[in-house]
Scaffold this motif. Structure first.
Motif, PDB file in Angstrom:
ATOM      1  N   GLN A   1      -8.250 -13.987  -1.342  1.00  0.00           N
ATOM      2  CA  GLN A   1      -8.774 -12.845  -0.674  1.00  0.00           C
ATOM      3  C   GLN A   1      -9.244 -13.055   0.765  1.00  0.00           C
ATOM      4  N   ALA A   2      -9.802 -14.418   0.763  1.00  0.00           N
ATOM      5  CA  ALA A   2     -10.189 -14.769   2.010  1.00  0.00           C
ATOM      6  C   ALA A   2      -9.267 -14.551   3.266  1.00  0.00           C
ATOM      7  N   GLU A   3      -7.823 -14.777   2.733  1.00  0.00           N
ATOM      8  CA  GLU A   3      -6.724 -14.750   3.563  1.00  0.00           C
ATOM      9  C   GLU A   3      -6.753 -13.572   4.337  1.00  0.00           C
ATOM     10  N   HIS A   4      -7.163 -12.232   3.669  1.00  0.00           N
ATOM     11  CA  HIS A   4      -6.919 -10.925   4.140  1.00  0.00           C
ATOM     12  C   HIS A   4      -7.697 -10.757   5.597  1.00  0.00           C
ATOM     13  N   ASP A   5      -8.828 -11.473   5.781  1.00  0.00           N
ATOM     14  CA  ASP A   5      -9.581 -10.972   6.870  1.00  0.00           C
ATOM     15  C   ASP A   5     -10.788 -12.044   7.275  1.00  0.00           C
ATOM     16  N   PRO A   6     -11.190 -12.365   8.286  1.00  0.00           N
ATOM     17  CA  PRO A   6     -12.404 -13.268   8.504  1.00  0.00           C
ATOM     18  C   PRO A   6     -13.470 -12.580   7.914  1.00  0.00           C
ATOM     19  N   ALA A   7     -13.745 -11.294   7.709  1.00  0.00           N
ATOM     20  CA  ALA A   7     -14.974 -10.704   7.144  1.00  0.00           C
ATOM     21  C   ALA A   7     -14.937 -10.411   5.590  1.00  0.00           C
ATOM     22  N   ALA A   8     -13.501 -11.032   5.195  1.00  0.00           N
ATOM     23  CA  ALA A   8     -13.250 -10.871   3.534  1.00  0.00           C
ATOM     24  C   ALA A   8     -14.392 -11.628   2.739  1.00  0.00           C
ATOM     25  N   ALA A   9     -14.919 -10.965   1.679  1.00  0.00           N
ATOM     26  CA  ALA A   9     -15.807 -11.758   0.919  1.00  0.00           C
ATOM     27  C   ALA A   9     -15.208 -12.333  -0.323  1.00  0.00           C
TER      28      ALA A   9
ATOM     29  N   PRO B   1      -4.602 -12.852 -12.127  1.00  0.00           N
ATOM     30  CA  PRO B   1      -5.203 -13.081 -10.747  1.00  0.00           C
ATOM     31  C   PRO B   1      -5.133 -12.049  -9.824  1.00  0.00           C
ATOM     32  N   VAL B   2      -5.982 -11.782  -9.218  1.00  0.00           N
ATOM     33  CA  VAL B   2      -6.131 -10.552  -8.148  1.00  0.00           C
ATOM     34  C   VAL B   2      -4.472 -10.171  -7.360  1.00  0.00           C
ATOM     35  N   SER B   3      -4.038 -11.246  -6.961  1.00  0.00           N
ATOM     36  CA  SER B   3      -2.667 -11.283  -6.342  1.00  0.00           C
ATOM     37  C   SER B   3      -1.485 -10.412  -7.147  1.00  0.00           C
ATOM     38  N   LEU B   4      -1.936 -10.706  -8.491  1.00  0.00           N
ATOM     39  CA  LEU B   4      -0.931  -9.874  -9.537  1.00  0.00           C
ATOM     40  C   LEU B   4      -1.203  -8.428  -9.281  1.00  0.00           C
ATOM     41  N   GLY B   5      -2.210  -8.090  -9.306  1.00  0.00           N
ATOM     42  CA  GLY B   5      -2.851  -6.680  -9.022  1.00  0.00           C
ATOM     43  C   GLY B   5      -2.674  -6.011  -7.769  1.00  0.00           C
ATOM     44  N   ASP B   6      -2.517  -6.998  -6.634  1.00  0.00           N
ATOM     45  CA  ASP B   6      -1.982  -6.587  -5.212  1.00  0.00           C
ATOM     46  C   ASP B   6      -0.632  -5.976  -5.217  1.00  0.00           C
ATOM     47  N   TYR B   7       0.237  -6.499  -6.133  1.00  0.00           N
ATOM     48  CA  TYR B   7       1.630  -6.199  -5.889  1.00  0.00           C
ATOM     49  C   TYR B   7       2.222  -5.594  -7.192  1.00  0.00           C
ATOM     50  N   LEU B   8       2.300  -6.376  -8.350  1.00  0.00           N
ATOM     51  CA  LEU B   8       3.232  -6.282  -9.445  1.00  0.00           C
ATOM     52  C   LEU B   8       2.367  -5.779 -10.749  1.00  0.00           C
ATOM     53  N   ALA B   9       1.033  -5.873 -10.965  1.00  0.00           N
ATOM     54  CA  ALA B   9       0.641  -5.753 -12.181  1.00  0.00           C
ATOM     55  C   ALA B   9       0.805  -4.155 -12.792  1.00  0.00           C
TER      56      ALA B   9
ATOM     57  N   SER C   1       0.930  -1.110   0.079  1.00  0.00           N
ATOM     58  CA  SER C   1      -0.091  -0.010   0.132  1.00  0.00           C
ATOM     59  C   SER C   1       0.756   1.264  -0.024  1.00  0.00           C
ATOM     60  N   VAL C   2       1.857   1.158   0.460  1.00  0.00           N
ATOM     61  CA  VAL C   2       3.088   2.341   0.141  1.00  0.00           C
ATOM     62  C   VAL C   2       2.906   2.661  -1.238  1.00  0.00           C
ATOM     63  N   ILE C   3       3.392   1.573  -1.914  1.00  0.00           N
ATOM     64  CA  ILE C   3       3.784   1.944  -3.338  1.00  0.00           C
ATOM     65  C   ILE C   3       2.271   2.482  -4.034  1.00  0.00           C
ATOM     66  N   MET C   4       1.196   1.738  -3.629  1.00  0.00           N
ATOM     67  CA  MET C   4      -0.023   2.328  -4.376  1.00  0.00           C
ATOM     68  C   MET C   4      -0.422   3.645  -3.903  1.00  0.00           C
TER      69      MET C   4
ATOM     70  N   ALA D   1     -11.499  -3.071 -10.322  1.00  0.00           N
ATOM     71  CA  ALA D   1     -10.762  -3.526 -11.154  1.00  0.00           C
ATOM     72  C   ALA D   1     -10.901  -4.812 -11.737  1.00  0.00           C
ATOM     73  N   ILE D   2     -10.780  -5.068 -12.980  1.00  0.00           N
ATOM     74  CA  ILE D   2     -11.086  -6.242 -13.465  1.00  0.00           C
ATOM     75  C   ILE D   2      -9.931  -7.058 -14.169  1.00  0.00           C
ATOM     76  N   PHE D   3      -9.991  -8.279 -13.792  1.00  0.00           N
ATOM     77  CA  PHE D   3      -8.734  -9.069 -14.038  1.00  0.00           C
ATOM     78  C   PHE D   3      -9.312 -10.181 -14.938  1.00  0.00           C
ATOM     79  N   ILE D   4      -8.698 -10.222 -16.367  1.00  0.00           N
ATOM     80  CA  ILE D   4      -9.131 -11.059 -17.463  1.00  0.00           C
ATOM     81  C   ILE D   4      -8.392 -11.829 -17.547  1.00  0.00           C
ATOM     82  N   GLY D   5      -9.007 -13.389 -17.500  1.00  0.00           N
ATOM     83  CA  GLY D   5      -8.483 -14.533 -17.841  1.00  0.00           C
ATOM     84  C   GLY D   5      -7.674 -15.223 -16.762  1.00  0.00           C
ATOM     85  N   THR D   6      -7.472 -16.386 -16.998  1.00  0.00           N
ATOM     86  CA  THR D   6      -6.854 -17.203 -15.690  1.00  0.00           C
ATOM     87  C   THR D   6      -5.328 -16.838 -15.495  1.00  0.00           C
ATOM     88  N   TRP D   7      -4.712 -16.163 -16.350  1.00  0.00           N
ATOM     89  CA  TRP D   7      -3.010 -15.831 -15.957  1.00  0.00           C
ATOM     90  C   TRP D   7      -3.440 -14.128 -15.315  1.00  0.00           C
TER      91      TRP D   7
END
Length: 438
Positions: A265-273, A363-371, A143-146, A355-361
């Motif tokens: 995404q569930a890994e973030h928080d017990p309340a994650a959706a 993933p959201v975790s890519l957007g979390d860090y390095l997309a 989040s510092v980078i973002m 944000a929309i992540f297109i196709g199986t390659w």
């Protein structure tokens, strides 16, 4: 593990479906939390450092030696970085900076409406911003980078970062957060978390932190509540709540990938959706099998199980892809993954998503860090009207009106008539007086 909501056949049966109301959604009662944070913000306003110390002890279990992190601690954290982690940070910064530069676009526009009648729009960076970086269950150094990179690209002249103090690090924020601040050249860093951090930014604390104009960054419900309470005194980016992912998939989707992304995404928080929308009952069964296998192998098993089994998560069975698109558009997810045939064409049909992540390659975790994209995104259905944090979040649009005497004369009577219609005669007189002979 995921509760099942079956919408198949209900439209054909004549039922009217309100997808926004029936699709799983986390409870997020900001109004209740506002009353909890109101006295905290008031105390910080009136007591300053004394209040910060009291709440730091109460909520974080540690009082930093200095709420402003010393420059030596930032540099030391950067020096201790693992080489591979430093390389990952570097690539993430480069990619976010490249996308931010593209977001910037034209900073000024001139429109000539008639001879001597020019209106310009100038994009001016906010002067001073406070950036919040969470440090709870997951210290989000990313989040510092973002936050920092788009603020820097926008031209913000004064940037301050705050993150909760951590007991295990002697009252400093997480070392990775400090290291990234040092790498990005941010010297003003505070070890303050929660609602009191937002109040510190909004009101300023004498002898410690000058007030800011804008606060950005994700946080827990009390951070969000403080942003809502203090909005107006400060600008805010959004009221971002607990993270969420929606996956629109068809029968050809890879259940291993789908399950892994729901878990991420569930890994973030017990309340994650985590919500799966599909027209394939067979895919739901295969994803359930994969969830049981993969959840047992993940580190934060209890947190993930709680999130996936919660009322905010589930699998939604639809009649076809068209209904699936309607469901995810109504849900307006923070993160939307598309695991369908011709996913790019499906993406073109989506109106509402952070944000929309297109196709199986992709993933959201890519957007979390390095997309290179932003991961500070609207939650709770707010993607139907709000955007993720970007360069323009740190810019103000200012119009410059420059008319000549002749250009004003051309429209003077229109202004006078308009003013009279609104019963504001002095407005018209302010134009009329310019052309009266004295």
């Amino acid at each position: 593990m995921l509760r099942l909501l079956d919408l198949r056949g209900r439209l054909d049966a004549g039922e009217t479906l309100d997808y926004r109301a029936i699709v799983p959604r986390a409870d997020f009662d900001v109004d209740h939390a506002v009353e909890r944070v109101r006295p905290i913000c008031a105390a910080v306003r009136h007591e300053g450092i004394e209040a910060l110390a009291r709440y730091s002890e109460q909520f974080d279990g540690v009082v930093p030696d200095s709420f402003r992190v010393p420059a030596a601690a930032l540099a030391a954290a950067a020096d201790r970085l693992d080489d591979e982690l430093r390389a990952a940070f570097t690539v993430a910064i480069e990619r976010r900076r490249a996308v931010s530069a593209a977001e910037l676009g034209e900073k000024s526009v001139d429109v000539t409406l008639a001879a001597g009648a020019v209106v310009s729009q100038k994009m001016i960076p906010v002067e001073r911003v406070g950036l919040y970086v969470p440090g709870g269950l997951a210290p989000l150094a990313s989040s510092v980078i973002m936050n920092v990179v788009p603020a820097q690209l926008a031209g913000v002249s004064s940037i301050a970062v705050t993150s909760p103090p951590q007991k295990e690090f002697g009252g400093l924020p997480h070392p990775n957060i400090l290291a990234l601040c040092h790498i990005l050249g941010i010297e003003e860093v505070y070890a303050v978390g929660g609602a009191q951090a937002i109040a510190m930014f909004a009101y300023g604390v004498p002898g410690l932190c000058p007030a800011v104009d804008l606060v950005t960054g994700p946080g827990n419900i009390y951070v969000v509540a403080a942003k809502r309470l203090l909005k107006g005194r400060i600008g805010i980016d959004s009221e971002a709540g607990t993270t969420e992912i929606a996956i629109l998939a068809d029968a050809a989707a890879n259940p291993v990938h789908v399950a892994a992304d729901l878990i991420s995404q569930a890994e973030h928080d017990p309340a994650a959706a985590s919500v799966l929308v599909t027209d394939s009952a067979d895919l739901v069964a295969r994803v359930e099998t994969e969830l049981e296998r993969q959840v047992a192998l993940t580190k934060h098993v209890e947190r993930v199980r709680t999130a996936l089994a919660g009322r905010q998560s589930g699998a939604v069975l639809v009649d076809d892809l068209d209904q699936g698109v309607a469901v995810v558009d109504a849900y307006a997810a923070e993160h939307l993954e598309l695991h369908t045939a011709d996913a790019e064409a499906v993406a073109a049909r989506i109106r509402n998503a952070g944000a929309i992540f297109i196709g199986t390659w992709s993933p959201v975790s890519l957007g979390d860090y390095l997309a290179g994209s932003t991961h500070v995104l609207p939650t709770g259905g707010c993607a139907c009207h709000s955007s993720g944090l970007n360069v323009k979040s740190f810019l103000k649009a200012v119009h410059l009106i420059n008319y000549s005497r002749e250009a004003l004369a051309e429209v003077a009577r229109h202004v006078e008539v308009f003013a009279a219609a609104e019963d504001l005669p002095a407005h018209g007189a302010a134009v009329t007086v310019r052309f009266e002979q004295r």
